[in-house]
Design a protein around this motif. Structure first.
Motif, PDB file in Angstrom:
ATOM      1  N   SER A  22      43.705  37.145  16.501  1.00  0.00           N
ATOM      2  CA  SER A  22      42.300  36.857  16.215  1.00  0.00           C
ATOM      3  C   SER A  22      41.953  37.208  14.776  1.00  0.00           C
ATOM      4  CB  SER A  22      41.401  37.625  17.198  1.00  0.00           C
ATOM      5  OG  SER A  22      41.648  37.226  18.531  1.00  0.00           O
ATOM      6  N   ILE A  23      42.470  38.339  14.307  1.00  0.00           N
ATOM      7  CA  ILE A  23      42.250  38.723  12.910  1.00  0.00           C
ATOM      8  C   ILE A  23      42.876  37.697  11.969  1.00  0.00           C
ATOM      9  CG2 ILE A  23      42.870  40.439  11.147  1.00  0.00           C
ATOM     10  CD1 ILE A  23      42.687  42.569  13.402  1.00  0.00           C
ATOM     11  N   ALA A  24      44.118  37.317  12.270  1.00  0.00           N
ATOM     12  CA  ALA A  24      44.846  36.381  11.395  1.00  0.00           C
ATOM     13  C   ALA A  24      44.144  35.036  11.290  1.00  0.00           C
ATOM     14  CB  ALA A  24      46.272  36.195  11.908  1.00  0.00           C
ATOM     15  N   PRO A  40      47.399  47.139   8.603  1.00  0.00           N
ATOM     16  CA  PRO A  40      46.652  47.228   7.348  1.00  0.00           C
ATOM     17  C   PRO A  40      45.145  47.108   7.573  1.00  0.00           C
ATOM     18  CG  PRO A  40      48.469  45.657   7.163  1.00  0.00           C
ATOM     19  CD  PRO A  40      48.339  45.993   8.607  1.00  0.00           C
ATOM     20  N   GLU A  41      44.405  47.840   6.775  1.00  0.00           N
ATOM     21  CA  GLU A  41      42.957  47.691   6.757  1.00  0.00           C
ATOM     22  C   GLU A  41      42.614  46.345   6.127  1.00  0.00           C
ATOM     23  OE1 GLU A  41      40.249  49.394   7.697  1.00  0.00           O
ATOM     24  OE2 GLU A  41      41.379  50.980   8.703  1.00  0.00           O
ATOM     25  N   LYS A  89      38.314  32.553  14.676  1.00  0.00           N
ATOM     26  CA  LYS A  89      37.889  31.191  14.960  1.00  0.00           C
ATOM     27  C   LYS A  89      38.710  30.640  16.130  1.00  0.00           C
ATOM     28  CE  LYS A  89      35.206  31.086  11.277  1.00  0.00           C
ATOM     29  NZ  LYS A  89      33.723  31.082  11.372  1.00  0.00           N
ATOM     30  N   ASP A  90      38.031  30.372  17.261  1.00  0.00           N
ATOM     31  CA  ASP A  90      38.711  29.836  18.447  1.00  0.00           C
ATOM     32  C   ASP A  90      39.883  30.720  18.852  1.00  0.00           C
ATOM     33  OD1 ASP A  90      36.988  27.577  18.493  1.00  0.00           O
ATOM     34  OD2 ASP A  90      38.208  26.654  16.916  1.00  0.00           O
ATOM     35  N   THR A  91      39.625  32.034  18.915  1.00  0.00           N
ATOM     36  CA  THR A  91      40.664  33.017  19.201  1.00  0.00           C
ATOM     37  C   THR A  91      40.302  33.807  20.461  1.00  0.00           C
ATOM     38  OG1 THR A  91      39.540  34.520  17.670  1.00  0.00           O
ATOM     39  CG2 THR A  91      41.401  33.253  16.809  1.00  0.00           C
TER      40      THR A  91
END
Length: 313
Positions: free
Chosen positions: A272-274, A298-299, A278-280
């Motif tokens: 979801s972060i990567a 990583p922050e 969006k649509d995660t």
């Protein structure tokens, strides 16, 4: 048989002007009934311009419950909820299959500064409810049962006790109550709950022949319903417990009967972060643009760690 199984003392962590004392889980006791996490926030005095900033983070398999004695806090989640909680209110968020939320001091309280003190708990969901759709429910203090018993004032936050029932939607037998007991007050434990504990937030009480001071939690022997509590000075107490739900695995903010499900949740959070949420699997809460990474990741804005597979020049 002893009425007390053990007494726990919270482990305090300083978060920079704001302390949190964790009592559950501990090695000696992982849960009490369905309660798998218990933190006392503060007490703390925030100066004008200061406040709490808990960035968006995910949960699965549990419900979070925020209850304040003093101060206020804003909750935002990916369901579109933005709710300020005040003393005596209940914020119950069912994570189920997955939810993301943040907790921050609101603009007004931040500008003026505030005294803050409260309790946050996680309640494990029954196995057949772990993957339900996430929900959020708010109940004002005036909606909760208030009653006197043995010289103590009770507010029933969750579940049933002493002939009263809270309106908050729950998924298993449970009890959770805030008690203000004047010196000399005496009451018996509620009937019908297999596991019970009493946290002394402040003051001093005696139960099962043992003195209990502020910051300590008494865990009663499972099935024990004969113990009573006597306040030896003015005291603020939290009563909690209910039906245990069996073994739960916990890692970071995830709770599940399955270790594999927790690994999936970790992968879903990273994905979801990567993808910029969006649509995660996990979505960003309303009005939020930050996030907390998994421990060790990583922050936001940090370059990834240097590895042979990912060299940096």
């Amino acid at each position: 048989m002893s009425q007390l199984e053990r007494i726990l003392e919270g482990k305090t962590k300083d978060l920079g002007g704001f302390s949190v004392a964790r009592i559950l889980p501990m090695a000696q006791r992982r849960h009490v009934g369905p309660f798998v996490f218990y933190d006392q926030m503060g007490p703390a005095q925030f100066k004008p311009g200061e406040g709490i900033n808990v960035r968006p983070h995910p949960h699965i398999g549990l419900a979070t419950v925020t209850y304040l004695f003093d101060g206020e806090m804003d909750h935002r989640d990916c369901l579109g909820v933005h709710q300020t909680i005040y003393p005596g209110d209940v914020n119950w968020m069912t994570a189920g299959q997955g939810v993301t939320h943040s907790e921050r001091t609101g603009d007004k309280a931040r500008a003026s500064g505030q005294f803050m003190h409260g309790i946050q708990v996680w309640v494990a969901l029954p196995e057949d409810c772990q993957e339900i759709e996430p929900e959020f429910h708010h109940h004002g203090a005036g909606e909760l049962p208030d009653f006197e018993l043995g010289g103590a004032h009770f507010r029933l936050i969750l579940g049933s006790a002493y002939g009263h029932t809270s309106p908050v939607k729950v998924y298993s037998p449970i009890v959770y109550a805030h008690i203000e007991a004047k010196a000399g007050a005496r009451f018996d434990l509620p009937q019908g709950h297999e596991e019970l504990a009493l946290h002394v937030v402040s003051g001093r009480v005696e139960t099962a022949g043992e003195p209990l001071s502020g910051g300590h939690m008494a865990i009663f022997t499972p099935g024990q319903t004969q113990a009573s509590v006597t306040a030896t000075e003015d005291s603020r107490l939290m009563l909690l417990g209910g039906q245990p739900l069996g073994t739960r695995h916990m890692e970071w903010n995830f709770v599940s009967t399955s270790k594999e499900r927790i690994e999936q949740a970790k992968a879903d959070w990273r994905a979801s972060i990567a993808a910029g949420f969006k649509d995660t699997p996990f979505r960003m809460p309303v009005e939020e643009h930050e996030y907390i990474p998994l421990p060790g990741d990583p922050e936001p804005g940090e370059p990834p760690a240097c590895t042979e597979e990912n060299p940096t020049s």
